[in-house]
Design a protein around this motif. Structure first.
Motif, PDB file in Angstrom:
ATOM      1  N   LEU A  23     -15.821  92.151 -31.767  1.00 40.14           N
ATOM      2  CA  LEU A  23     -17.012  91.854 -32.533  1.00 40.14           C
ATOM      3  C   LEU A  23     -18.260  92.512 -31.950  1.00 40.14           C
ATOM      4  O   LEU A  23     -19.237  92.467 -32.673  1.00 40.14           O
ATOM      5  CB  LEU A  23     -17.170  90.110 -32.325  1.00 40.14           C
ATOM      6  CG  LEU A  23     -18.366  89.480 -32.754  1.00 40.14           C
ATOM      7  CD1 LEU A  23     -18.291  89.568 -34.373  1.00 40.14           C
ATOM      8  CD2 LEU A  23     -18.090  87.981 -32.509  1.00 40.14           C
ATOM      9  N   LEU A  24     -18.379  92.439 -30.532  1.00 41.15           N
ATOM     10  CA  LEU A  24     -19.752  93.124 -30.056  1.00 41.15           C
ATOM     11  C   LEU A  24     -19.874  94.388 -30.514  1.00 41.15           C
ATOM     12  O   LEU A  24     -20.951  94.758 -30.998  1.00 41.15           O
ATOM     13  CB  LEU A  24     -19.535  93.071 -28.452  1.00 41.15           C
ATOM     14  CG  LEU A  24     -20.528  93.820 -27.638  1.00 41.15           C
ATOM     15  CD1 LEU A  24     -21.908  92.719 -27.676  1.00 41.15           C
ATOM     16  CD2 LEU A  24     -20.129  93.865 -26.349  1.00 41.15           C
ATOM     17  N   PHE A  25     -18.881  95.267 -30.637  1.00 36.89           N
ATOM     18  CA  PHE A  25     -18.891  96.648 -31.088  1.00 36.89           C
ATOM     19  C   PHE A  25     -19.076  96.612 -32.752  1.00 36.89           C
ATOM     20  O   PHE A  25     -19.929  97.380 -33.018  1.00 36.89           O
ATOM     21  CB  PHE A  25     -17.777  97.570 -30.781  1.00 36.89           C
ATOM     22  CG  PHE A  25     -17.473  97.838 -29.438  1.00 36.89           C
ATOM     23  CD1 PHE A  25     -18.588  98.558 -28.917  1.00 36.89           C
ATOM     24  CD2 PHE A  25     -16.267  97.633 -28.619  1.00 36.89           C
ATOM     25  CE1 PHE A  25     -18.377  98.974 -27.600  1.00 36.89           C
ATOM     26  CE2 PHE A  25     -16.268  97.907 -27.496  1.00 36.89           C
ATOM     27  CZ  PHE A  25     -17.253  98.657 -26.801  1.00 36.89           C
ATOM     28  N   CYS A  26     -18.575  95.686 -33.222  1.00 32.30           N
ATOM     29  CA  CYS A  26     -18.968  95.552 -34.742  1.00 32.30           C
ATOM     30  C   CYS A  26     -20.471  95.051 -34.721  1.00 32.30           C
ATOM     31  O   CYS A  26     -21.053  95.930 -35.785  1.00 32.30           O
ATOM     32  CB  CYS A  26     -18.088  94.690 -35.357  1.00 32.30           C
ATOM     33  SG  CYS A  26     -18.476  94.362 -37.001  1.00 32.30           S
ATOM     34  N   GLY A  27     -20.964  94.274 -34.302  1.00 33.88           N
ATOM     35  CA  GLY A  27     -22.442  94.140 -34.362  1.00 33.88           C
ATOM     36  C   GLY A  27     -23.281  95.094 -34.039  1.00 33.88           C
ATOM     37  O   GLY A  27     -24.100  95.075 -34.352  1.00 33.88           O
ATOM     38  N   LEU A 170     -32.102  96.606 -47.940  1.00 33.95           N
ATOM     39  CA  LEU A 170     -32.256  95.686 -46.980  1.00 33.95           C
ATOM     40  C   LEU A 170     -31.499  94.259 -47.505  1.00 33.95           C
ATOM     41  O   LEU A 170     -30.941  93.773 -46.370  1.00 33.95           O
ATOM     42  CB  LEU A 170     -33.850  95.330 -46.892  1.00 33.95           C
ATOM     43  CG  LEU A 170     -35.017  96.258 -46.148  1.00 33.95           C
ATOM     44  CD1 LEU A 170     -36.329  95.791 -46.385  1.00 33.95           C
ATOM     45  CD2 LEU A 170     -34.457  96.368 -44.836  1.00 33.95           C
ATOM     46  N   SER A 171     -31.236  94.255 -48.669  1.00 36.05           N
ATOM     47  CA  SER A 171     -30.644  93.221 -48.961  1.00 36.05           C
ATOM     48  C   SER A 171     -29.329  93.400 -48.542  1.00 36.05           C
ATOM     49  O   SER A 171     -28.311  92.459 -48.194  1.00 36.05           O
ATOM     50  CB  SER A 171     -30.555  92.893 -50.537  1.00 36.05           C
ATOM     51  OG  SER A 171     -29.704  91.803 -50.818  1.00 36.05           O
ATOM     52  N   LEU A 172     -28.562  94.518 -48.888  1.00 35.81           N
ATOM     53  CA  LEU A 172     -27.145  94.776 -48.292  1.00 35.81           C
ATOM     54  C   LEU A 172     -27.052  94.789 -46.722  1.00 35.81           C
ATOM     55  O   LEU A 172     -26.178  94.314 -46.435  1.00 35.81           O
ATOM     56  CB  LEU A 172     -26.840  96.473 -48.938  1.00 35.81           C
ATOM     57  CG  LEU A 172     -25.708  96.813 -48.322  1.00 35.81           C
ATOM     58  CD1 LEU A 172     -24.492  96.164 -49.108  1.00 35.81           C
ATOM     59  CD2 LEU A 172     -25.357  98.397 -48.876  1.00 35.81           C
ATOM     60  N   GLN A 173     -28.091  95.371 -45.883  1.00 37.18           N
ATOM     61  CA  GLN A 173     -27.910  95.286 -44.635  1.00 37.18           C
ATOM     62  C   GLN A 173     -27.860  93.829 -44.234  1.00 37.18           C
ATOM     63  O   GLN A 173     -27.214  93.282 -43.292  1.00 37.18           O
ATOM     64  CB  GLN A 173     -29.487  95.950 -43.859  1.00 37.18           C
ATOM     65  CG  GLN A 173     -29.139  97.260 -44.326  1.00 37.18           C
ATOM     66  CD  GLN A 173     -30.569  98.067 -43.814  1.00 37.18           C
ATOM     67  OE1 GLN A 173     -31.354  97.406 -43.212  1.00 37.18           O
ATOM     68  NE2 GLN A 173     -30.595  99.459 -43.665  1.00 37.18           N
ATOM     69  N   GLY A 179     -22.183  88.896 -42.618  1.00 32.72           N
ATOM     70  CA  GLY A 179     -20.692  89.172 -42.849  1.00 32.72           C
ATOM     71  C   GLY A 179     -20.267  89.353 -41.323  1.00 32.72           C
ATOM     72  O   GLY A 179     -19.352  88.508 -40.898  1.00 32.72           O
ATOM     73  N   ALA A 180     -20.857  90.021 -40.388  1.00 32.37           N
ATOM     74  CA  ALA A 180     -20.481  90.381 -38.968  1.00 32.37           C
ATOM     75  C   ALA A 180     -20.726  88.803 -38.389  1.00 32.37           C
ATOM     76  O   ALA A 180     -19.835  88.608 -37.384  1.00 32.37           O
ATOM     77  CB  ALA A 180     -21.438  91.266 -38.392  1.00 32.37           C
ATOM     78  N   ALA A 181     -21.760  88.266 -38.364  1.00 35.93           N
ATOM     79  CA  ALA A 181     -22.098  86.921 -37.727  1.00 35.93           C
ATOM     80  C   ALA A 181     -20.867  85.833 -38.084  1.00 35.93           C
ATOM     81  O   ALA A 181     -20.432  85.197 -37.429  1.00 35.93           O
ATOM     82  CB  ALA A 181     -23.433  86.432 -38.261  1.00 35.93           C
ATOM     83  N   LEU A 182     -20.606  85.785 -39.442  1.00 36.77           N
ATOM     84  CA  LEU A 182     -19.514  84.849 -39.903  1.00 36.77           C
ATOM     85  C   LEU A 182     -18.285  85.180 -39.269  1.00 36.77           C
ATOM     86  O   LEU A 182     -17.275  84.482 -38.977  1.00 36.77           O
ATOM     87  CB  LEU A 182     -19.443  84.669 -41.550  1.00 36.77           C
ATOM     88  CG  LEU A 182     -20.606  84.299 -42.407  1.00 36.77           C
ATOM     89  CD1 LEU A 182     -20.546  84.164 -43.579  1.00 36.77           C
ATOM     90  CD2 LEU A 182     -20.923  82.810 -41.585  1.00 36.77           C
ATOM     91  N   LEU A 183     -17.874  86.611 -39.332  1.00 38.86           N
ATOM     92  CA  LEU A 183     -16.724  87.074 -38.692  1.00 38.86           C
ATOM     93  C   LEU A 183     -16.549  86.565 -37.192  1.00 38.86           C
ATOM     94  O   LEU A 183     -15.546  86.195 -36.841  1.00 38.86           O
ATOM     95  CB  LEU A 183     -16.534  88.626 -38.811  1.00 38.86           C
ATOM     96  CG  LEU A 183     -15.390  89.128 -38.365  1.00 38.86           C
ATOM     97  CD1 LEU A 183     -13.935  88.703 -38.798  1.00 38.86           C
ATOM     98  CD2 LEU A 183     -15.369  90.765 -38.364  1.00 38.86           C
ATOM     99  N   GLY A 184     -17.680  86.663 -36.578  1.00 37.58           N
ATOM    100  CA  GLY A 184     -17.957  86.328 -35.119  1.00 37.58           C
ATOM    101  C   GLY A 184     -17.524  84.865 -34.925  1.00 37.58           C
ATOM    102  O   GLY A 184     -17.028  84.369 -34.121  1.00 37.58           O
TER     103      GLY A 184
END
Length: 191
Positions: A23-27, A170-173, A179-184
Motif C-alpha cells: 500500500l505504501l509503495f502504491c501510494g 486532474l480528475s483522473l488523478q 482508489g489507493a486510499a480506499l484500497l488502503g
C-alpha cells in the motif's frame, strides 16, 4: 472439549506488513505519477500561453506594418512586415503543435491567420501599385477585422481546451488517489 492448536501470529503479521508495504509503495507511485503529470500540465500551459502571447505580438506587428504602409504609401513599412512573417509562421505552427490533437491545416487559428495574411499581402501589393485607398479599404474591411478577431478567439479556445484537458487529467488523478486510499482502508480493515 476439542483442543485446537493455536498458530503463532507470525504469518498474519507478515501478511499485514507485506500489505502495508504494498500500500505504501502504491501510494508513493500514485503521488510520483501525479506530481510528474501536474508538472507536465503546468509546463504545457505555460508554453501555450507564451506562444499565444508571441503570436499576438507578431500578428499586431504584421498588421501595424501593413496598415502604416497603406496609410502612408511608404513601402519601407513592408520590410518590417517581411521580417516578421517567418517568425509569425513559426509561432503559429508551434502554437498549433502544442495543442494536443490539432492538425495545422484544419485549425481555425491557421485558417483565420492565413486569411489575415492574405489580405495584408494583397494590401501591400496595392500599395506597391500606388493604390493606397484600395489597400486601406482591404485593411479596414469588416471581413479583415472579423478574421483578426477570430484569430484571438481561436487562441482563447485553444487555451480553454488545454485547461479542460488539464482538469480531466486532474480528475483522473483524484480518482487514482481515492482508489489507493480506499484500497488502503480495505486492507487495514482486513487486518
Amino acid at each position: 472439549m476439542l483442543f485446537v492448536p493455536q498458530t503463532p501470529p507470525t504469518r498474519v503479521l507478515m501478511t499485514g506488513v507485506a500489505l502495508a508495504l504494498a500500500l505504501l509503495f502504491c501510494g508513493a507511485g500514485v503521488a510520483v505519477l501525479s506530481y510528474r503529470d501536474l508538472h507536465r500540465m503546468v509546463a504545457h500551459e505555460l508554453e501555450l500561453r507564451f506562444l499565444s502571447g508571441q503570436l499576438l505580438s507578431l500578428q499586431e506587428q504584421l498588421s501595424k506594418s501593413a496598415r502604416l504602409a497603406a496609410e502612408t504609401g511608404d513601402l519601407s513599412w513592408e520590410r518590417p512586415y517581411r521580417d516578421a512573417e517567418p517568425q509569425f509562421a513559426t509561432a503559429l505552427r508551434q502554437t498549433i503543435a502544442a495543442t494536443h490533437g490539432a492538425t495545422v491545416m484544419d485549425s481555425p487559428l491557421w485558417l483565420n491567420s492565413a486569411a489575415v495574411s492574405s489580405a495584408e499581402a494583397a494590401a501591400l501589393s496595392k500599395v506597391r501599385a500606388g493604390e493606397r485607398q484600395t489597400a486601406l479599404q482591404l485593411l479596414t474591411s469588416a471581413d479583415y477585422q472579423n478574421r483578426r478577431a477570430a484569430v484571438i478567439e481561436s487562441l482563447n479556445r485553444l487555451s480553454e481546451e488545454a485547461m479542460r484537458q488539464a482538469q480531466d487529467r486532474l480528475s483522473l488523478q483524484r480518482k487514482l488517489v481515492m482508489g489507493a486510499a480506499l484500497l488502503g482502508l480495505a486492507l487495514l480493515g482486513a487486518l
